[in-house]
Design an enzyme around this catalytic site. Structure first.
Site, PDB file in Angstrom:
ATOM      1  N   GLY A 158       0.835  -1.197   0.000  1.00  0.00           N
ATOM      2  CA  GLY A 158       0.000   0.000   0.000  1.00  0.00           C
ATOM      3  C   GLY A 158       0.866   1.241   0.000  1.00  0.00           C
ATOM      4  O   GLY A 158       2.014   1.217  -0.435  1.00  0.00           O
ATOM      5  N   ILE A 160       2.395   2.875   2.362  1.00  0.00           N
ATOM      6  CA  ILE A 160       3.630   2.758   3.132  1.00  0.00           C
ATOM      7  C   ILE A 160       4.579   1.759   2.471  1.00  0.00           C
ATOM      8  O   ILE A 160       5.769   2.025   2.289  1.00  0.00           O
ATOM      9  CB  ILE A 160       3.329   2.357   4.585  1.00  0.00           C
ATOM     10  CG1 ILE A 160       2.608   3.504   5.301  1.00  0.00           C
ATOM     11  CG2 ILE A 160       4.611   1.985   5.327  1.00  0.00           C
ATOM     12  CD1 ILE A 160       2.152   3.179   6.702  1.00  0.00           C
ATOM     13  N   SER A 179       0.460  -9.566  -1.134  1.00  0.00           N
ATOM     14  CA  SER A 179      -0.689  -9.397  -0.245  1.00  0.00           C
ATOM     15  C   SER A 179      -1.861 -10.073  -0.933  1.00  0.00           C
ATOM     16  O   SER A 179      -1.777 -10.434  -2.120  1.00  0.00           O
ATOM     17  CB  SER A 179      -0.998  -7.921   0.043  1.00  0.00           C
ATOM     18  OG  SER A 179      -1.551  -7.288  -1.098  1.00  0.00           O
ATOM     19  N   THR A 238       6.571  -2.760  11.414  1.00  0.00           N
ATOM     20  CA  THR A 238       6.199  -1.414  11.859  1.00  0.00           C
ATOM     21  C   THR A 238       4.724  -1.156  11.602  1.00  0.00           C
ATOM     22  O   THR A 238       4.283  -0.009  11.658  1.00  0.00           O
ATOM     23  CB  THR A 238       7.035  -0.342  11.131  1.00  0.00           C
ATOM     24  OG1 THR A 238       6.837  -0.473   9.714  1.00  0.00           O
ATOM     25  CG2 THR A 238       8.514  -0.473  11.451  1.00  0.00           C
ATOM     26  N   ARG A 240       1.273  -3.356  12.615  1.00  0.00           N
ATOM     27  CA  ARG A 240       0.535  -3.571  13.853  1.00  0.00           C
ATOM     28  C   ARG A 240       0.943  -4.935  14.416  1.00  0.00           C
ATOM     29  O   ARG A 240       1.117  -5.911  13.667  1.00  0.00           O
ATOM     30  CB  ARG A 240      -0.984  -3.539  13.618  1.00  0.00           C
ATOM     31  CG  ARG A 240      -1.546  -2.160  13.335  1.00  0.00           C
ATOM     32  CD  ARG A 240      -1.401  -1.220  14.528  1.00  0.00           C
ATOM     33  NE  ARG A 240      -2.002   0.083  14.304  1.00  0.00           N
ATOM     34  CZ  ARG A 240      -1.385   1.131  13.756  1.00  0.00           C
ATOM     35  NH1 ARG A 240      -0.133   1.001  13.348  1.00  0.00           N
ATOM     36  NH2 ARG A 240      -2.004   2.285  13.615  1.00  0.00           N
ATOM     37  N   GLU A 269       0.060  -3.296  23.986  1.00  0.00           N
ATOM     38  CA  GLU A 269       0.831  -2.073  24.169  1.00  0.00           C
ATOM     39  C   GLU A 269       0.233  -1.247  25.299  1.00  0.00           C
ATOM     40  O   GLU A 269      -0.984  -1.097  25.354  1.00  0.00           O
ATOM     41  CB  GLU A 269       0.861  -1.270  22.871  1.00  0.00           C
ATOM     42  CG  GLU A 269       1.547  -2.017  21.722  1.00  0.00           C
ATOM     43  CD  GLU A 269       1.602  -1.208  20.425  1.00  0.00           C
ATOM     44  OE1 GLU A 269       1.127  -0.045  20.423  1.00  0.00           O
ATOM     45  OE2 GLU A 269       2.119  -1.737  19.430  1.00  0.00           O
ATOM     46  N   HIS A 288       6.587   1.591  19.606  1.00  0.00           N
ATOM     47  CA  HIS A 288       5.576   2.082  18.675  1.00  0.00           C
ATOM     48  C   HIS A 288       5.752   3.573  18.393  1.00  0.00           C
ATOM     49  O   HIS A 288       4.862   4.394  18.646  1.00  0.00           O
ATOM     50  CB  HIS A 288       4.156   1.811  19.186  1.00  0.00           C
ATOM     51  CG  HIS A 288       3.143   1.785  18.072  1.00  0.00           C
ATOM     52  ND1 HIS A 288       1.933   1.151  18.177  1.00  0.00           N
ATOM     53  CD2 HIS A 288       3.166   2.328  16.817  1.00  0.00           C
ATOM     54  CE1 HIS A 288       1.248   1.297  17.043  1.00  0.00           C
ATOM     55  NE2 HIS A 288       1.988   2.006  16.206  1.00  0.00           N
TER      56      HIS A 288
END
Length: 321
Positions: A158, A160, A179, A238, A240, A269, A288
């Site tokens: 995507g 990123i 993907s 990086t 989730r 988290e 994070h």
């Protein structure tokens, strides 16, 4: 929804206590009172006591869970404002049933891919270990890995993932991607070779996870995929935490079946103090910080203010579908 009485607004998840200074919140003085809450998420009863008096709550993506048991006990809540236009921690079915509107913001597109690349460089060149050795009064301790000619596998091409791919191509790396919705044609548009999921984990020297968290992506990087990786390969996440099978990764790292990993995200988290990921020597972990940059925060909080102003004026914007 125009209101004459003062609106109580909560800004949550401000763990660094910086939200009040990034933008000018006084523009909301004519609407109501803004409170900045710095506590970490807690059990439902504690969250209800903390939030029950607020009309508007601003949240960071996936930091605090707003499920039906919590939402149903916040009768004053009329508007949730989220950083970003996706938030897997919000029960949208419950917000719709309870009449709570949910608005979002745009995201700064450069912060996460830049951190992804920082982590890639750090683990392949042993940056942290070498820096710590120097600080301790010592000198070189290991041999770094090269990137030139190596293969980077991107899970999720995507916005990123596309930026991560461009950085890799600048290093003369071969870039492959997979993907569930990716096609060979779309991958080729970005100078990337489409491969199967199995081929990606088998062929990559570095695997970078750059997917959005959803029901479909949760647990997608499973034990089977992780065990396909080369013993010299690295995993970078990086995106989730729940996308990767954390237990399987811990075992993989304990047995040194891969060279190492770098994680900025975790299933829980903040990461518990006694979690094994805090102590594995072949893991580089950061708390994070992929989206924790000045430009990103400025965009988030500026647009949160805009969302509140528009909602208060009766013309809400950037509503979640």
């Amino acid at each position: 929804m125009t209101q004459d009485s003062a609106v109580r607004i909560a800004v949550l998840d401000d763990w660094q206590s910086v939200a009040s200074d990034v933008v000018d919140w006084t523009v909301l003085d004519s609407i109501g009172e803004v409170s900045f809450l710095h506590e970490f998420p807690a059990d439902t009863a504690t969250m209800v006591a903390r939030l029950k008096d607020f009309d508007v709550i601003c949240v960071m993506r996936e930091r605090t869970l707003f499920d039906e048991p919590l939402l149903s006990q916040l009768p004053k809540l009329k508007l949730l404002v989220s950083a970003g236009m996706r938030n897997a921690a919000l029960d949208l079915a419950a917000t719709k049933r309870l009449g709570i509107q949910v608005a979002g913001t745009e995201s700064y597109k450069h912060a996460a891919p830049e951190l992804t690349w920082a982590l890639i460089m750090a683990v392949t060149r042993n940056i942290v270990e070498e820096a710590n050795s120097l600080r301790a009064g010592n000198w070189q301790v290991d041999i770094g890995s090269d990137l030139y000619g190596k293969t980077l596998g991107i899970v999720g091409l995507g916005s990123i993932g596309q930026r991560v791919a461009r950085y890799a191509l600048a290093f003369d790396m071969k870039v492959i991607a997979w993907s569930e919705n990716l096609t060979a044609e779309r991958a080729a548009e970005h100078g990337v070779t489409y491969v199967s999921k199995a081929e990606l984990f088998e062929q990559s020297d570095i695997v970078s996870v750059n997917l959005v968290l959803s029901d479909r992506s949760r647990g997608l990087v499973d034990a089977q995929s992780l065990n396909r990786m080369k013993p010299t390969a690295y995993l970078i996440n990086t995106a989730r935490g729940p996308i990767v099978d954390e237990d399987a990764l811990v075992e993989l790292l304990k047995q040194k079946k891969i060279a190492g990993a770098a994680l900025d995200v975790f299933a829980q988290e903040p990461l518990p103090a006694d979690h094994p990921l805090r102590s594995l020597p072949n893991l580089l972990a950061t708390p994070h910080v992929g989206y924790v940059t000045e430009n990103n925060y400025r965009m988030f909080f500026t647009q949160m203010i805009e969302d509140i102003q528009a909602w208060h004026a009766g013309s809400p914007i950037r509503l979640f579908a």
